[in-house]
Design a protein around this motif. Structure first.
Motif, PDB file in Angstrom:
ATOM      1  N   GLY A 162       4.240  39.248  74.426  1.00 44.76           N
ATOM      2  CA  GLY A 162       5.482  39.485  74.571  1.00 44.76           C
ATOM      3  C   GLY A 162       5.952  40.580  74.796  1.00 44.76           C
ATOM      4  N   ILE A 163       5.493  41.650  74.072  1.00 42.90           N
ATOM      5  CA  ILE A 163       5.639  43.186  74.111  1.00 42.90           C
ATOM      6  C   ILE A 163       5.432  43.563  75.510  1.00 42.90           C
ATOM      7  CG2 ILE A 163       5.135  45.232  73.202  1.00 42.90           C
ATOM      8  CD1 ILE A 163       4.466  44.279  70.589  1.00 42.90           C
ATOM      9  N   LEU A 164       4.136  42.992  76.230  1.00 45.22           N
ATOM     10  CA  LEU A 164       4.161  43.843  77.302  1.00 45.22           C
ATOM     11  C   LEU A 164       5.122  42.981  78.352  1.00 45.22           C
ATOM     12  CD1 LEU A 164       0.140  43.344  77.421  1.00 45.22           C
ATOM     13  CD2 LEU A 164       1.416  45.307  77.092  1.00 45.22           C
ATOM     14  N   LYS A 165       5.264  42.038  78.278  1.00 48.72           N
ATOM     15  CA  LYS A 165       6.341  41.006  79.009  1.00 48.72           C
ATOM     16  C   LYS A 165       7.581  41.654  79.121  1.00 48.72           C
ATOM     17  CE  LYS A 165       7.812  36.032  80.180  1.00 48.72           C
ATOM     18  NZ  LYS A 165       9.200  36.219  79.694  1.00 48.72           N
ATOM     19  N   ASN A 166       8.113  42.053  77.826  1.00 47.95           N
ATOM     20  CA  ASN A 166       9.566  42.419  77.875  1.00 47.95           C
ATOM     21  C   ASN A 166       9.403  43.733  78.471  1.00 47.95           C
ATOM     22  OD1 ASN A 166      10.577  40.291  76.588  1.00 47.95           O
ATOM     23  ND2 ASN A 166      10.016  41.245  74.427  1.00 47.95           N
ATOM     24  N   SER A 178       7.786  44.748  89.353  1.00 45.39           N
ATOM     25  CA  SER A 178       6.629  43.698  89.046  1.00 45.39           C
ATOM     26  C   SER A 178       7.205  42.755  88.172  1.00 45.39           C
ATOM     27  CB  SER A 178       5.504  44.439  88.415  1.00 45.39           C
ATOM     28  OG  SER A 178       5.175  45.603  89.156  1.00 45.39           O
ATOM     29  N   LYS A 179       6.670  41.541  88.251  1.00 43.93           N
ATOM     30  CA  LYS A 179       7.045  40.315  87.186  1.00 43.93           C
ATOM     31  C   LYS A 179       6.041  39.889  86.212  1.00 43.93           C
ATOM     32  CE  LYS A 179       8.718  35.548  87.560  1.00 43.93           C
ATOM     33  NZ  LYS A 179       9.124  34.470  88.322  1.00 43.93           N
ATOM     34  N   ALA A 180       6.133  39.800  85.130  1.00 48.52           N
ATOM     35  CA  ALA A 180       4.980  39.285  83.902  1.00 48.52           C
ATOM     36  C   ALA A 180       5.375  37.884  83.551  1.00 48.52           C
ATOM     37  CB  ALA A 180       5.308  40.328  82.822  1.00 48.52           C
TER      38      ALA A 180
END
Length: 248
Positions: A162-166, A178-180
């Motif tokens: 979630g941290i990486l995605k945000n 880029s899209k996570a």
């Protein structure tokens, strides 16, 4: 197995499916490149699709790493713990603060619970397969422990990625486009946790049900031995005084 009935079969099947789902998460990238817990799709494109970074339990892979060549993947070695924030920063220049980088790096070590939970779920399945009261009881205990550990590692996965995605999807931190997104391995852990929850109570219920039937089967013969068995009804009539024979 006959005493526990179809309910026990359902619980046993749920344990097997849970083990398979956890196995899928365990063999995610870099073991199997196509399976990942978390995926970052990059903007640089190959001939047919964009390159992507897939993160798994023991490492990560860059899919279609060579621009213009599909299927040319580069994967890290298989080990416990890695630094996903540093990897993303090096690939698409996403900015992470020190706290986020250190947190995500530390949480990747918790993912070693994926194979542990998989093994425990399979052990619970084997115990439930024995179908006896003791086997069912042990299976429910192991299943309950596996559920707790799966819940812990699932929460860790959501916090970590979630941290990486945000950061990746935040335009302020990432200007690359880029899209996570969470990927297959994340949802298999979630599904396994739900199935383990139900399997624990189903197997425990079948254990209690089998014990009750066994107790009833023991009590019934005792009643027969004590003379409580039901037999033909014998009716006695009191004789009148003139019907009684003189004994003297």
């Amino acid at each position: 197995m006959a005493k526990t009935g179809i309910v026990h079969h359902v619980g046993t099947l749920l344990l097997l499916v849970s083990a398979i789902l956890l196995l899928i998460t365990t063999i995610s990238a870099p073991v199997v490149n196509d399976i990942s817990i978390f995926k970052v799709t990059l903007t640089n494109s190959s001939t047919q699709r964009n390159s992507s970074v897939t993160f798994g339990t023991f490492g990560w892979c860059i899919r279609d790493a060579a621009q213009g060549n599909e299927g040319d993947d580069y994967c890290s070695g298989k080990h416990i713990g890695y630094n996903p924030a540093k990897i993303i920063s090096a690939i698409d220049q996403t900015r992470f603060n020190t706290a986020s980088e250190n947190t995500t790096k530390a949480l990747t070590r918790v993912m070693v619970l994926h194979p542990i939970c998989c093994g425990l779920a399979f052990i619970a399945f084997l115990l439930a397969l024995g179908s006896g009261i003791v086997g069912s009881l042990l299976a429910s205990i192991v299943s309950g422990l596996t559920f707790v550990l799966t819940l812990v590692v699932m929460a860790t996965d959501f916090v970590l990625f979630g941290i990486l995605k945000n950061h990746v999807n935040d335009k302020k931190d990432d200007q690359s486009g880029s899209k996570a997104e969470y990927y297959v391995g994340m949802w298999t852990v979630l599904a396994a946790m739900i199935l383990l929850f139900f399997a624990t109570f189903i197997v425990l219920f079948s254990c209690c049900s089998a014990r009750r039937h066994k107790r009833n089967a023991v009590v019934t013969p005792k009643h027969h031995d004590a003379g409580y068995a039901t037999g033909p009804t014998v009716t006695t009539h009191k004789r009148r005084f003139w019907q009684r024979r003189n004994r003297y």
